[in-house]
Design a protein around this motif. Structure first.
Motif, PDB file in Angstrom:
ATOM      1  N   SER A 197       0.834  -1.206   0.000  1.00  0.00           N
ATOM      2  CA  SER A 197       0.000   0.000   0.000  1.00  0.00           C
ATOM      3  C   SER A 197       0.868   1.254   0.000  1.00  0.00           C
ATOM      4  CB  SER A 197      -0.904  -0.003   1.227  1.00  0.00           C
ATOM      5  OG  SER A 197      -0.114   0.162   2.390  1.00  0.00           O
ATOM      6  N   LEU A 198       0.209   2.378   0.135  1.00  0.00           N
ATOM      7  CA  LEU A 198       0.862   3.694   0.205  1.00  0.00           C
ATOM      8  C   LEU A 198       1.955   3.735   1.274  1.00  0.00           C
ATOM      9  CD1 LEU A 198       0.460   6.736  -0.808  1.00  0.00           C
ATOM     10  CD2 LEU A 198      -0.945   7.025   1.213  1.00  0.00           C
ATOM     11  N   MET A 199       1.749   3.034   2.379  1.00  0.00           N
ATOM     12  CA  MET A 199       2.691   3.062   3.497  1.00  0.00           C
ATOM     13  C   MET A 199       3.918   2.176   3.257  1.00  0.00           C
ATOM     14  SD  MET A 199       1.029   5.224   5.081  1.00  0.00           S
ATOM     15  CE  MET A 199       1.964   5.454   6.567  1.00  0.00           C
ATOM     16  N   GLY A 273       6.245   4.257  -8.321  1.00  0.00           N
ATOM     17  CA  GLY A 273       6.110   4.197  -9.783  1.00  0.00           C
ATOM     18  C   GLY A 273       4.680   4.000 -10.241  1.00  0.00           C
ATOM     19  N   TRP A 274       4.434   2.906 -10.962  1.00  0.00           N
ATOM     20  CA  TRP A 274       3.102   2.630 -11.518  1.00  0.00           C
ATOM     21  C   TRP A 274       2.201   1.867 -10.546  1.00  0.00           C
ATOM     22  CZ3 TRP A 274       7.695   0.438 -13.134  1.00  0.00           C
ATOM     23  CH2 TRP A 274       7.888  -0.901 -12.795  1.00  0.00           C
ATOM     24  N   LEU A 275       2.675   1.608  -9.317  1.00  0.00           N
ATOM     25  CA  LEU A 275       1.895   0.820  -8.354  1.00  0.00           C
ATOM     26  C   LEU A 275       0.708   1.613  -7.817  1.00  0.00           C
ATOM     27  CD1 LEU A 275       4.773  -0.822  -6.264  1.00  0.00           C
ATOM     28  CD2 LEU A 275       3.533  -1.808  -8.189  1.00  0.00           C
ATOM     29  N   THR A 276      -0.384   0.919  -7.566  1.00  0.00           N
ATOM     30  CA  THR A 276      -1.584   1.547  -7.009  1.00  0.00           C
ATOM     31  C   THR A 276      -1.433   1.744  -5.497  1.00  0.00           C
ATOM     32  OG1 THR A 276      -3.960   1.256  -6.634  1.00  0.00           O
ATOM     33  CG2 THR A 276      -2.658  -0.747  -6.845  1.00  0.00           C
ATOM     34  N   PRO A 277      -1.969   2.841  -4.954  1.00  0.00           N
ATOM     35  CA  PRO A 277      -1.909   3.018  -3.484  1.00  0.00           C
ATOM     36  C   PRO A 277      -2.897   2.125  -2.743  1.00  0.00           C
ATOM     37  CG  PRO A 277      -3.035   4.873  -4.525  1.00  0.00           C
ATOM     38  CD  PRO A 277      -2.525   4.014  -5.640  1.00  0.00           C
ATOM     39  N   PHE A 278      -3.794   1.440  -3.501  1.00  0.00           N
ATOM     40  CA  PHE A 278      -4.845   0.624  -2.865  1.00  0.00           C
ATOM     41  C   PHE A 278      -4.461  -0.844  -2.720  1.00  0.00           C
ATOM     42  CE2 PHE A 278      -7.113   4.044  -5.244  1.00  0.00           C
ATOM     43  CZ  PHE A 278      -7.480   4.780  -4.133  1.00  0.00           C
ATOM     44  N   GLN A 279      -3.252  -1.196  -3.142  1.00  0.00           N
ATOM     45  CA  GLN A 279      -2.796  -2.586  -3.038  1.00  0.00           C
ATOM     46  C   GLN A 279      -2.746  -3.006  -1.571  1.00  0.00           C
ATOM     47  OE1 GLN A 279       0.974  -3.189  -4.949  1.00  0.00           O
ATOM     48  NE2 GLN A 279       1.068  -5.370  -4.472  1.00  0.00           N
ATOM     49  N   ILE A 281      -5.106  -2.842   0.474  1.00  0.00           N
ATOM     50  CA  ILE A 281      -6.152  -2.140   1.239  1.00  0.00           C
ATOM     51  C   ILE A 281      -7.528  -2.602   0.766  1.00  0.00           C
ATOM     52  CG2 ILE A 281      -7.184   0.124   1.733  1.00  0.00           C
ATOM     53  CD1 ILE A 281      -4.380   1.333   1.460  1.00  0.00           C
ATOM     54  N   LEU A 282      -7.743  -2.524  -0.568  1.00  0.00           N
ATOM     55  CA  LEU A 282      -9.016  -2.978  -1.144  1.00  0.00           C
ATOM     56  C   LEU A 282      -8.962  -4.488  -1.370  1.00  0.00           C
ATOM     57  CD1 LEU A 282      -9.606  -0.200  -3.844  1.00  0.00           C
ATOM     58  CD2 LEU A 282     -10.698  -0.377  -1.619  1.00  0.00           C
ATOM     59  N   VAL A 286     -12.388  -6.325  -5.898  1.00  0.00           N
ATOM     60  CA  VAL A 286     -12.619  -4.991  -6.464  1.00  0.00           C
ATOM     61  C   VAL A 286     -11.831  -4.821  -7.762  1.00  0.00           C
ATOM     62  CG1 VAL A 286     -12.335  -2.497  -6.085  1.00  0.00           C
ATOM     63  CG2 VAL A 286     -13.104  -3.955  -4.213  1.00  0.00           C
ATOM     64  N   PHE A 287     -10.597  -5.357  -7.799  1.00  0.00           N
ATOM     65  CA  PHE A 287      -9.753  -5.227  -8.991  1.00  0.00           C
ATOM     66  C   PHE A 287     -10.259  -6.085 -10.154  1.00  0.00           C
ATOM     67  CE2 PHE A 287      -6.701  -4.337  -5.438  1.00  0.00           C
ATOM     68  CZ  PHE A 287      -6.522  -2.996  -5.723  1.00  0.00           C
ATOM     69  N   ALA A 288     -11.193  -7.007  -9.864  1.00  0.00           N
ATOM     70  CA  ALA A 288     -11.757  -7.857 -10.921  1.00  0.00           C
ATOM     71  C   ALA A 288     -12.931  -7.189 -11.631  1.00  0.00           C
ATOM     72  CB  ALA A 288     -12.189  -9.190 -10.325  1.00  0.00           C
ATOM     73  N   ILE A 289     -13.465  -6.080 -11.067  1.00  0.00           N
ATOM     74  CA  ILE A 289     -14.576  -5.351 -11.709  1.00  0.00           C
ATOM     75  C   ILE A 289     -14.059  -4.748 -13.018  1.00  0.00           C
ATOM     76  CG2 ILE A 289     -16.214  -3.431 -11.442  1.00  0.00           C
ATOM     77  CD1 ILE A 289     -15.932  -3.843  -8.360  1.00  0.00           C
ATOM     78  N   PRO A 290     -14.758  -4.945 -14.161  1.00  0.00           N
ATOM     79  CA  PRO A 290     -14.216  -4.579 -15.481  1.00  0.00           C
ATOM     80  C   PRO A 290     -13.517  -3.222 -15.598  1.00  0.00           C
ATOM     81  CG  PRO A 290     -16.299  -5.696 -15.740  1.00  0.00           C
ATOM     82  CD  PRO A 290     -16.058  -5.594 -14.280  1.00  0.00           C
ATOM     83  N   VAL A 291     -14.221  -2.115 -15.482  1.00  0.00           N
ATOM     84  CA  VAL A 291     -13.589  -0.803 -15.732  1.00  0.00           C
ATOM     85  C   VAL A 291     -12.980  -0.239 -14.451  1.00  0.00           C
ATOM     86  CG1 VAL A 291     -13.959   1.564 -16.543  1.00  0.00           C
ATOM     87  CG2 VAL A 291     -15.166  -0.335 -17.636  1.00  0.00           C
ATOM     88  N   LEU A 292     -13.738  -0.282 -13.373  1.00  0.00           N
ATOM     89  CA  LEU A 292     -13.271   0.261 -12.089  1.00  0.00           C
ATOM     90  C   LEU A 292     -12.006  -0.459 -11.614  1.00  0.00           C
ATOM     91  CD1 LEU A 292     -13.945   2.247  -9.744  1.00  0.00           C
ATOM     92  CD2 LEU A 292     -15.144   0.356  -8.647  1.00  0.00           C
ATOM     93  N   GLY A 293     -11.979  -1.772 -11.789  1.00  0.00           N
ATOM     94  CA  GLY A 293     -10.814  -2.562 -11.373  1.00  0.00           C
ATOM     95  C   GLY A 293      -9.553  -2.149 -12.115  1.00  0.00           C
TER      96      GLY A 293
END
Length: 363
Positions: A197-199, A273-279, A281-282, A286-293
């Protein structure tokens, strides 16, 4: 990429292997350099719009809808202006200096990873390469100042050279901290070491180095409030006072390309870099949802958003802070930043030996 081209264009496979490699490398360069030049053009537009908003002005509004074609108009104007070479100038060096500045700014992008796969050269000494190539930019500035045969230009070049060398040391020490934390000189592996995550990103354990790196980057690119090399109020325009037309435009491109480069490096080394801050956490569902993921998951869009965040600070600094005196800039670099980085490298060494979680734990 080579396999994709061979499957799309069957004739391509008939070419000699060496020719194929050269074509692929050239295509990768074009894919990165063209958007970069477009970003540079519209960064100047963003700068004028953002600073005008901060100063309660309108900014460019005339050319195109809401002024959106202003960078194109500026580029065309400079393209068609005459390059005036002063009578006492060294013509060869005078014309080569802008190219040297821009070349150094563009060459460093060869090792910058935009995501896990999009990188021209994924070399193990990427961090060292970036440090070496970015140091080359100062030669363009010195040569421009000397070849112009102008006292103002030479003063600006000398100031710039001293400033860049001073802050290069602090930046180098900050990069050593990243190397210690990431355990690699490969920029992709440095990003991978920040997974979580972000931390988990390096901005937290390397916070003093992060701040020093970014302030040094502002000084390194000769941006306000460290722009004494082109201090308009004292030495007209510094090292490019004698430049006009396309030669001046190339210096302009180099400055903004360097801003984007140092911001990109800050993103890779300290903000994941390209990493999401939600790794972490969510939930994975959630990441499997088509567009939002796809939007919330790691990818180049996160890299670009973080890059824009850093670039905004460059513009904000210019609108906010008065120019430093030259002696203040030197004192900040030598007496404040360098001792601070050395102390924090010692603290970091202790943290790594102790296996401080979550960044340096054995897992």
């Amino acid at each position: 990429m080579l396999e994709w081209i061979q499957s799309t264009i069957p004739v391509f496979a008939l070419l000699p292997e060496a020719v194929q490699s050269v074509i692929v490398i050239m295509l990768k360069i074009v894919i990165i350099v063209l958007p970069l030049m477009l970003c540079v053009a519209y960064l100047t537009f963003a700068e004028r719009k953002i600073i005008s908003a901060m100063q309660v002005r309108m900014g460019p509004t005339r050319v195109g809808p809401r002024g959106w074609l202003q960078p194109i108009a500026d580029a065309l104007k400079l393209m068609f202006k005459e390059i005036v070479i002063p009578s006492g100038a060294n013509k060869y060096l005078f014309l080569r200096a802008p190219m040297l500045s821009l070349g150094a700014a563009l060459a460093a992008w060869a090792v910058i990873p935009f995501d896990a796969h999009l990188v021209i050269a994924d070399i193990n000494a990427g961090l060292l390469y970036v440090l070496a190539i970015t140091s080359m930019g100062v030669y363009g500035v010195i040569i421009a100042g000397w070849a112009s045969n102008s006292k103002y230009a030479l003063l600006g070049a000398m100031r710039s050279a001293a400033q860049i060398v001073s802050y290069e040391i602090a930046m180098g020490f900050a990069l050593v901290g990243v190397l210690m934390a990431g355990g690699s000189l490969n920029l992709g592996k440095i990003v991978a070491a920040q997974s979580g995550s972000l931390m988990h990103w390096f901005w937290l354990p390397l916070l003093p180095l992060f701040l020093i790196y970014f302030i040094s980057a502002v000084a390194e690119t000769n941006r306000a409030p460290f722009d004494v090399a082109e201090g308009e109020s004292e030495i007209v325009a510094g090292f490019h006072v004698e430049y006009s037309g396309m030669a001046f435009a190339v210096f302009f491109l180099a400055e903004y390309a360097n801003m984007i480069l140092v911001s990109g490096l800050a993103v890779i080394m300290f903000l994941g870099g390209w990493l999401t801050p939600f790794q972490g956490i969510l939930p994975e569902s959630v990441f499997a949802i088509p567009v939002l993921g796809a939007l919330l998951d790691s990818g180049i869009h996160w890299f670009l958003m973080k890059l824009a965040f850093f670039l905004f600070f460059f513009l904000w600094f210019r609108a906010t802070f008065p120019r430093y005196r030259y002696d203040q800039i030197m004192r900040l670099g030598w007496k404040v930043f360098i001792p601070l980085t050395i102390v924090w490298l010692l603290v970091l060494g202790v943290a790594i030996l102790a296996g401080l979680p979550p960044w340096f734990s054995a897992g």
